[in-house]
Design a protein around this motif. Structure first.
Motif, PDB file in Angstrom:
ATOM      1  N   ASP A  77      -8.290   2.519  -7.979  1.00 29.11           N
ATOM      2  CA  ASP A  77      -8.592   2.101  -9.342  1.00 29.11           C
ATOM      3  C   ASP A  77      -9.309   3.222 -10.080  1.00 29.11           C
ATOM      4  OD1 ASP A  77     -11.382   1.977  -8.805  1.00 29.11           O
ATOM      5  OD2 ASP A  77     -11.229  -0.098  -8.181  1.00 29.11           O
ATOM      6  N   SER A  78      -9.534   3.034 -11.355  1.00 24.02           N
ATOM      7  CA  SER A  78     -10.140   4.065 -12.189  1.00 24.02           C
ATOM      8  C   SER A  78     -11.640   4.219 -11.947  1.00 24.02           C
ATOM      9  CB  SER A  78      -9.888   3.752 -13.668  1.00 24.02           C
ATOM     10  OG  SER A  78     -10.468   2.504 -13.998  1.00 24.02           O
ATOM     11  N   GLN A  79     -12.232   3.343 -11.150  1.00 25.57           N
ATOM     12  CA  GLN A  79     -13.661   3.397 -10.859  1.00 25.57           C
ATOM     13  C   GLN A  79     -13.962   4.178  -9.584  1.00 25.57           C
ATOM     14  OE1 GLN A  79     -14.650  -0.749 -10.800  1.00 25.57           O
ATOM     15  NE2 GLN A  79     -14.661  -0.914 -13.021  1.00 25.57           N
ATOM     16  N   GLY A  80     -12.935   4.794  -8.980  1.00 24.70           N
ATOM     17  CA  GLY A  80     -13.130   5.600  -7.784  1.00 24.70           C
ATOM     18  C   GLY A  80     -13.077   4.828  -6.483  1.00 24.70           C
ATOM     19  N   ASN A  81     -12.558   3.617  -6.525  1.00 27.06           N
ATOM     20  CA  ASN A  81     -12.457   2.789  -5.325  1.00 27.06           C
ATOM     21  C   ASN A  81     -11.071   2.865  -4.715  1.00 27.06           C
ATOM     22  OD1 ASN A  81     -15.117   1.638  -5.549  1.00 27.06           O
ATOM     23  ND2 ASN A  81     -14.316   0.453  -7.254  1.00 27.06           N
ATOM     24  N   ALA A  82     -11.012   2.681  -3.413  1.00 24.72           N
ATOM     25  CA  ALA A  82      -9.751   2.556  -2.696  1.00 24.72           C
ATOM     26  C   ALA A  82      -9.661   1.122  -2.173  1.00 24.72           C
ATOM     27  CB  ALA A  82      -9.691   3.541  -1.534  1.00 24.72           C
ATOM     28  N   HIS A  83      -8.451   0.602  -2.093  1.00 24.76           N
ATOM     29  CA  HIS A  83      -8.240  -0.789  -1.681  1.00 24.76           C
ATOM     30  C   HIS A  83      -7.121  -0.834  -0.648  1.00 24.76           C
ATOM     31  CE1 HIS A  83     -10.496  -1.977  -5.321  1.00 24.76           C
ATOM     32  NE2 HIS A  83      -9.852  -0.965  -5.869  1.00 24.76           N
ATOM     33  N   ILE A  84      -7.299  -1.661   0.380  1.00 29.51           N
ATOM     34  CA  ILE A  84      -6.266  -1.911   1.382  1.00 29.51           C
ATOM     35  C   ILE A  84      -6.081  -3.416   1.447  1.00 29.51           C
ATOM     36  CG2 ILE A  84      -5.578  -1.702   3.795  1.00 29.51           C
ATOM     37  CD1 ILE A  84      -7.508   0.664   4.025  1.00 29.51           C
ATOM     38  N   ALA A  85      -4.809  -3.853   1.435  1.00 31.92           N
ATOM     39  CA  ALA A  85      -4.524  -5.290   1.497  1.00 31.92           C
ATOM     40  C   ALA A  85      -3.244  -5.532   2.282  1.00 31.92           C
ATOM     41  CB  ALA A  85      -4.382  -5.873   0.093  1.00 31.92           C
ATOM     42  N   ILE A  86      -3.129  -6.708   2.808  1.00 34.35           N
ATOM     43  CA  ILE A  86      -1.869  -7.140   3.411  1.00 34.35           C
ATOM     44  C   ILE A  86      -0.901  -7.387   2.266  1.00 34.35           C
ATOM     45  CG2 ILE A  86      -0.739  -8.971   4.730  1.00 34.35           C
ATOM     46  CD1 ILE A  86      -3.483  -9.392   6.131  1.00 34.35           C
ATOM     47  N   ALA A  87       0.317  -6.869   2.384  1.00 36.93           N
ATOM     48  CA  ALA A  87       1.314  -7.057   1.330  1.00 36.93           C
ATOM     49  C   ALA A  87       1.490  -8.547   1.059  1.00 36.93           C
ATOM     50  CB  ALA A  87       2.639  -6.418   1.729  1.00 36.93           C
ATOM     51  N   GLY A  88       1.431  -8.901  -0.202  1.00 39.65           N
ATOM     52  CA  GLY A  88       1.527 -10.292  -0.618  1.00 39.65           C
ATOM     53  C   GLY A  88       0.175 -10.961  -0.789  1.00 39.65           C
ATOM     54  N   HIS A  89      -0.882 -10.284  -0.330  1.00 36.54           N
ATOM     55  CA  HIS A  89      -2.241 -10.823  -0.445  1.00 36.54           C
ATOM     56  C   HIS A  89      -3.153  -9.808  -1.133  1.00 36.54           C
ATOM     57  CE1 HIS A  89      -1.375 -14.304   2.095  1.00 36.54           C
ATOM     58  NE2 HIS A  89      -0.618 -13.469   2.791  1.00 36.54           N
TER      59      HIS A  89
END
Length: 63
Positions: free
Chosen positions: A23-35
């Motif tokens: 995101d534009s705030q410098g965060n990284a995200h990991i998620a299960i596809a569909g969730h």
């Protein structure tokens, strides 16, 4: 929640698919596809360190 730009899903054998986003705030995200509405969120530096350690074999004992 921040506007997350998700990469295409990464799928291993079977239906184990994950997505990585930033995101534009410098965060990284990991998620299960569909969730994607319930991601694990940390800094981009933390994601970079995780990927580096995985490539270096530091988590092979978990397999």
């Amino acid at each position: 929640m921040a506007d997350i730009r998700w990469e295409d899903p990464f799928c291993a054998e079977g239906n184990n698919c994950f997505r990585i986003g930033t995101d534009s705030q410098g965060n990284a995200h990991i998620a299960i596809a569909g969730h994607e509405d319930h991601p694990l969120t940390d800094s981009r530096e933390a994601l970079r360190a995780l990927i580096h350690d995985i490539k270096a074999g530091k988590v092979d004992h978990l397999l």
